[in-house]
Structures are given as structure tokens and as C-alpha cells.
Write a protein that holds these residues in place. Sequence first.
Motif, PDB file in Angstrom:
ATOM      1  N   ILE A 399       0.839  -1.197   0.000  1.00 51.06           N
ATOM      2  CA  ILE A 399       0.000   0.000   0.000  1.00 51.06           C
ATOM      3  C   ILE A 399       0.873   1.247   0.000  1.00 51.06           C
ATOM      4  O   ILE A 399       2.057   1.194   0.335  1.00 51.06           O
ATOM      5  CB  ILE A 399      -0.940   0.033   1.227  1.00 51.06           C
ATOM      6  N   THR A 400       0.270   2.370  -0.387  1.00 55.43           N
ATOM      7  CA  THR A 400       0.962   3.649  -0.338  1.00 55.43           C
ATOM      8  C   THR A 400       0.546   4.413   0.915  1.00 55.43           C
ATOM      9  O   THR A 400      -0.640   4.431   1.264  1.00 55.43           O
ATOM     10  CB  THR A 400       0.656   4.500  -1.588  1.00 55.43           C
ATOM     11  N   PRO A 401       1.501   5.034   1.609  1.00 54.31           N
ATOM     12  CA  PRO A 401       1.135   5.746   2.844  1.00 54.31           C
ATOM     13  C   PRO A 401       0.570   7.138   2.600  1.00 54.31           C
ATOM     14  O   PRO A 401       0.010   7.730   3.515  1.00 54.31           O
ATOM     15  CB  PRO A 401       2.466   5.831   3.591  1.00 54.31           C
ATOM     16  N   TYR A 402       0.732   7.654   1.370  1.00 53.78           N
ATOM     17  CA  TYR A 402       0.336   9.037   1.110  1.00 53.78           C
ATOM     18  C   TYR A 402      -0.731   9.102   0.019  1.00 53.78           C
ATOM     19  O   TYR A 402      -0.527   8.569  -1.077  1.00 53.78           O
ATOM     20  CB  TYR A 402       1.554   9.868   0.653  1.00 53.78           C
ATOM     21  N   PRO A 403      -1.864   9.761   0.273  1.00 53.68           N
ATOM     22  CA  PRO A 403      -2.870   9.946  -0.781  1.00 53.68           C
ATOM     23  C   PRO A 403      -2.367  10.916  -1.847  1.00 53.68           C
ATOM     24  O   PRO A 403      -1.637  11.862  -1.543  1.00 53.68           O
ATOM     25  CB  PRO A 403      -4.078  10.509  -0.026  1.00 53.68           C
ATOM     26  N   VAL A 423      -7.055  10.765  -6.442  1.00 57.85           N
ATOM     27  CA  VAL A 423      -7.067   9.589  -7.307  1.00 57.85           C
ATOM     28  C   VAL A 423      -6.631   8.336  -6.547  1.00 57.85           C
ATOM     29  O   VAL A 423      -7.210   7.257  -6.687  1.00 57.85           O
ATOM     30  CB  VAL A 423      -6.161   9.824  -8.531  1.00 57.85           C
ATOM     31  N   PHE A 424      -5.582   8.470  -5.756  1.00 56.44           N
ATOM     32  CA  PHE A 424      -5.097   7.348  -4.957  1.00 56.44           C
ATOM     33  C   PHE A 424      -5.221   7.729  -3.485  1.00 56.44           C
ATOM     34  O   PHE A 424      -4.561   8.662  -3.021  1.00 56.44           O
ATOM     35  CB  PHE A 424      -3.638   7.022  -5.297  1.00 56.44           C
ATOM     36  N   LYS A 434      -5.435   3.756 -12.348  1.00 56.88           N
ATOM     37  CA  LYS A 434      -6.727   4.447 -12.384  1.00 56.88           C
ATOM     38  C   LYS A 434      -6.862   5.146 -13.737  1.00 56.88           C
ATOM     39  O   LYS A 434      -5.882   5.668 -14.280  1.00 56.88           O
ATOM     40  CB  LYS A 434      -6.818   5.481 -11.261  1.00 56.88           C
ATOM     41  N   ILE A 435      -8.081   5.166 -14.253  1.00 62.61           N
ATOM     42  CA  ILE A 435      -8.375   5.851 -15.510  1.00 62.61           C
ATOM     43  C   ILE A 435      -9.175   7.117 -15.210  1.00 62.61           C
ATOM     44  O   ILE A 435     -10.226   7.059 -14.560  1.00 62.61           O
ATOM     45  CB  ILE A 435      -9.172   4.961 -16.476  1.00 62.61           C
ATOM     46  N   LEU A 436      -8.664   8.257 -15.659  1.00 60.83           N
ATOM     47  CA  LEU A 436      -9.357   9.541 -15.475  1.00 60.83           C
ATOM     48  C   LEU A 436      -9.937   9.971 -16.819  1.00 60.83           C
ATOM     49  O   LEU A 436      -9.294   9.806 -17.867  1.00 60.83           O
ATOM     50  CB  LEU A 436      -8.401  10.618 -14.973  1.00 60.83           C
ATOM     51  N   PHE A 449      -0.010  15.882  -6.817  1.00 63.91           N
ATOM     52  CA  PHE A 449       0.644  16.236  -5.558  1.00 63.91           C
ATOM     53  C   PHE A 449       0.077  15.385  -4.432  1.00 63.91           C
ATOM     54  O   PHE A 449      -1.004  14.782  -4.549  1.00 63.91           O
ATOM     55  CB  PHE A 449       0.449  17.730  -5.249  1.00 63.91           C
ATOM     56  N   TYR A 450       0.830  15.322  -3.342  1.00 62.57           N
ATOM     57  CA  TYR A 450       0.358  14.606  -2.163  1.00 62.57           C
ATOM     58  C   TYR A 450      -0.714  15.436  -1.466  1.00 62.57           C
ATOM     59  O   TYR A 450      -0.552  16.650  -1.269  1.00 62.57           O
ATOM     60  CB  TYR A 450       1.516  14.320  -1.211  1.00 62.57           C
ATOM     61  N   SER A 451      -1.789  14.773  -1.086  1.00 60.45           N
ATOM     62  CA  SER A 451      -2.967  15.491  -0.574  1.00 60.45           C
ATOM     63  C   SER A 451      -2.710  16.159   0.762  1.00 60.45           C
ATOM     64  O   SER A 451      -3.265  17.223   1.043  1.00 60.45           O
ATOM     65  CB  SER A 451      -4.140  14.511  -0.441  1.00 60.45           C
TER      66      SER A 451
END
Length: 725
Positions: A399-403, A423-424, A434-436, A449-451
Amino acid sequence: MSSRTNVVGIDFGNSKTVIAVARNRAIDVIVNEVSNRSTPSLVSYGERCRFLGEGAKSQEASNFKNTVGSLKRLAGRTLDDPEIQQIESAFVSAPLAEVDGFVGAKVRYLNEENAFSNIQLIAAYFTKVKAIAEAELIGSVSDVVISIPAWFTDIQRRAILEAANLAGLNPLRLMNDNAAAALTYGITKTDLPEPEDPRKVAIVDLGHSNYSVSIIEFSRGQFHIKSTVCDRNLGSRNMDKALIDHFAAEFKQKYQMDVLSNSKATFRLAAAVERLKKVLSANASAHINVEMIMNDIDASSFIKRDQFEELIQPLLERLTKPLQEALDQAGIKKEELYSVEMVGGCTRVPSVKETVSNFFGKTLSFTLNQDEAVARGCALSCAILSPVFRVRDFNVHDITPYPVTFSWEPIPENPEEDTNLEVFSRNNPIPSTKILTFYRKAPFTLDAFYSHKELLPGNIRPNIARYLINDVKPNAQGDLSIVKIKARLDLHGILVVEQAYIVEEQEVEEPVETPPKEGEEEKDEPVKMRKVKKLVKTADLSVSVEEERLPEKVLQKYSEMEHQMIANDKLVSETVDRKNALEEYIYDTRSKLDEIYAPFTNEEESSKFKELLGASEDWLYEEGEDTTKAIYTAKLEDLMRIGGPIRQRYLDSEEEKRQKVQAERDATAKAAAEKTKKQEDVPSGKFEAGTGGRAPPPPPAEPVAEGNGEGENQNEQMEIDEQKQ
């Protein structure tokens, strides 16, 4: 072994690195040139060459201002980062500097002041890791999996990749430490449950500078990491610092000296403290002795384990918060855990084990090798990714720790459009795609950017990249085109926009599947078609990327510099080897001239050769102390031209002796064989005339008294003789 079958896992640690390889149907941890199973993560720069790994460790005490450690902590960071200024600078003995916009180190190399960026420092160390692996595997090494902390951001991960590429490595994956340990744990388990009822395990990793806790669900053939929480600045080096401060204060009062004011004295105390801490892990008390620590004073002291635990109590209190946060993020309770697996060298500290055990209310598990579990997991991952290895299927879901959020500018046709989208999300699986979808008439820009900036380490900027989507035009009707953007968090945990393209709604024909009714046989009838509306890709779009990374021109310069330094290191190493060979030949030959070579040379020849050896020795320690490889080689060849015939006469004599001894042995063996053959040709019975060579019949047995053992033995012997005949 061919290079294509060499797969290597690298646990790139802050204080040491462990290298594991897949071979012989198992995972082996390989040793370095001094037979250690781990290699210090150090780079040292000298007057003539670089010293890497063990070589840098031996230089650390005398050349500490030009020796750089904590390499992993510098990756992708800037000099003005508060974590670099306030934390890392205390653990790096070389002065830090800004190099090409990022943090690096200022050292004296080849008698000149140089500044190397963090990417160059890590690349230099990776060349050593590669050399160790190639020496063990006797072949080239390229494909690797490298471990990194789970909290590394995009720019830090890219720095590790760029450093590995400079060193000639091809990272198949950057793998989070906790995921690598989880793979080592799970792939060997044959009793894992079905996915409907997974086994929940906590992996607690406390190493040199980082503390992480992961809650993982294991099931047959896979694992899912549900949460990972880190304390980025908690590890054994913090415990060392507590001890250093304690003894520095004690020595100031006891010996009236300020150890912390002297860099070399501080280093000596730190080395002694590291040894002391290991003794305290197994004993209730320990002594510390530091010879010539400062002002020609030998310092000594004594500490009990409970005193040590009192010193590190603030650090122990920081252990429980990540444990609880990891459980909360995973949405499980302590009681649901199957086991708590401990990895990392610092988990040997008794008070650490006690604190974690008390929190979970259960006995801790040490089924994994605390020092080598991560490296083994990296090697397993590399073998799984390699096409030439067959490994048990085991899926890794990290998993990724940062949205991650994307933002864009609105268009006049839709001024109310939302301009950003997460998105993530946090704990989103990696890899993930993911498809945008966008509706546009012209090229447009996406910012990633990181949320949540507050989650990031230090002052690392939240901006990841800017993507310019080119070649966008109105559709055939002059309306907005439908633009699809494929964004992906790849195996490395790095964000990439893989593809951008335009789709249009078109009518297409597709077959209508009509399954046969029950009881009816399939009939060979024409396939019925129907028209449906579908989105069909009509054009690919180019994507321009602006990232927080070094330009290709700078990386190319780094590559050229690294190749030059590698060549220089090799030349210096070979020069030292030739010098040592010359020195060894002088001493070895001179001693043999008076001993084993004496019978094979006359007094005049021996005397002249000794004079030449003496002159060569004098030259070696005067003007020949520092010269070129070619000169050492020429000097050695000159001596060997004279000493060679003497040595050959000795070898010929030894060979003659050996052949003589062998001939005597052969003759003895041959005589023994002939004697044995003659004995075997003689029959065991007595021959008489007229029997035709046959033994006469045995005489009748004499009557013997009942129970006479002698008679029984005689009958038994006669039976044996008959059997032989």
C-alpha cells in the motif's frame, strides 16, 4: 553461473546492508570480502581513491571528516530540510552541502575539495554492493530488488532508482521493508488459510534509524498489507545517542574534558557505546573502556541495564503510538492477531521486547531472522519477477502511505467543473492503475501532488509532477473530445502517467451469444450480430512531464564521473596489489636463499641476488613508496628473471625426489602384488605323487571324547578346507 540467472536482493540499511541471492533452490545471504554477512553503509574519500563498505569502516576513525554515512537518509532531500539540519547532520561526520539543488557532502578527494550529491554517494556505495555480489556469484549482476522505508516519497524513490542505474544495476522493484519481511514470512508457510478467513499478523521492525509497524493479512498464496505506520526518526542510533550524552557528561565531571567538543573523541565514544549496548542486551551490566579518548586519557565507566532503560525511557514511550495507529487503520483489535513478528537489530533490546509484548498482551514471535529477513524477501521478490526462476506463486499487495490528488484548470464550457480529485487514497494498493476521464478541446495540464503535506517527511514539497496533455483537438463535430488518462502507482510506488488517448462513441457489431437450451445439441448456425455503442480509442496523445528531479544532462555528468572514479579505484587497487606482490617476493625469496635455495646456487650468485633484493627493498620504502603499477610490475619482473632459474632448479630437484619416492613406492607395491599372487596360486592342501595334482582324501577322524572342544574345532576346520577346495 550466467548473468541472466543472477537475481539479487539488497536490504539497503542505514548502518549496514545485507545482500541475498536466489540459488540452489534456496535463498542465501552472501558474505563480503572479510566474510561478514553485512556490509557497512559507508563511503570514504581519500587522497588516492575511494573506500567503500568495509574499507570505509576501517578509514572511519582516521578519515571521519571525509567519510559519509546515513546514505539512505539523504536520498532525495534538500540541504534546508529541517530533518537534515536538526537530525541527520548529527549522524554524518562529513560536512553537508548543497549540490545541484539537493543535499550532498563536501569531502577532500584526490587532494582536492569536492562536493558529491546524495545520488552520487549512494551510487558509489551500490558499486561496492554490486562488486560483492559479482565476486560471490562469479558473474555479472544487473537485476536487483532494493528495500526502502515505507515512508519514502516519490522523489526519494526516484533518487534510489537513479543511484542504482548509475551503479549499473537494474532495479526490478523498490520494495518496502515491511513488505519484504512479510514475503519472507508468508512464502514458507504451508498452512495459511483461505482468503475468506485470513491470518492477521503484525510485523514490527525497529532498525538503526526507522521504526515501522504493519498489520498484514496472510492467506493461501498471497498477503495484503492493511496498514503501515512509521516513526521515521526512531531507532538504535537514538539509543546510542542517549548513552553518548550520558557518558560524555560523566567523563566531563570525572576527567574534566568535554568529549562532545571534539569530533574524533565523540566518534571513539560512539564506537565504544555501540559495543556496550550489545553487551547490555545479554547482561545485566557492562563496562565501557575508551583508550586515548581525548588529551591522552583512557576513559572507563560502568552502567547497569536498568540505568540504560531509564535513559531510553522517552524512546520506549514512542513505541506504543504507532502500534495503536496501525491497528486502528487496519480496523482490527489486538486479540485478532495471530502473532507479532519482530525484525530489525534493535528488537534485541530487552526493554523494547517487553514494551511491545506488554502492549499486545502476548508473547512475541522471532521466527524471522531479525537481520536478514528483509534481504531474503527482496531476493524472493527478484526471483518472482525474473523470467528464469520458478517460484511458488505468492502475490504481494502493498500500500501507499500518502494519498495522491490530481488538479486541473476548468474550461469555459464547464466552469462549475470540479478542479481536483483524490485519485489514490491513503493505503491504496500498489501497484494500482486508475483511468481519469476529461472532456477537452485543447491541450491541458494536470498537477499531481500529495494530498496532505503534514504527512510528508521534513519539508519535502508535496508536488510530484506536472503533466501536459498534448495534441488534444475538438472532435469531428467540433465538440469536446473524450480524453482518457491512465495514471499508475507502479511497482516502485512511483506515480507515472502511462498513457493518454482520445476515445469516441461508435457503433460496432458484436456477436450475440445464444446458449443452447437444456437438452438440445449445439447446432452449427450462422452467428447473429448486433450493433452496440462503445467507446473506441481513436488517437494516442503525447504527454510532457515536469518532475522534481535532476535533468538528464546532470545525470549524464554523474555517470561519467562515476565511471572515472570506478576506473581510478580499480587502478589504485591493482597498484597496491603489485606493490604488495613485490614486497612479498623480496622477503620470501631472501629467506629462501639462506634455506631451501642454498644448495641450488653458488655464493657469488646468491650474494649478488641478495644485494639486488636489498636495493629493491630500500627503493620500495623510499622513492618507490608511491609510484605506478607499471613500475612495480617491472621491478618484480626484473627480480624474477634472476630468481626464476634458482627457483626452477629447486623445483626440478623436488620433482626428481618426488619421482624417485614414487618409483620406490611403485616397486614396493609391485613386489607386494607379485608375492600375493604367488600365495593365491598355491593350493591349501598337501599333494602326493600319483594324485594328479589333487589333494588326497583326508584321513579318518580319530575318535574323540564327548564334549572335547579341540575335536569340534578340528571338524570345523576340515569343513572350511573342503569348501575352499
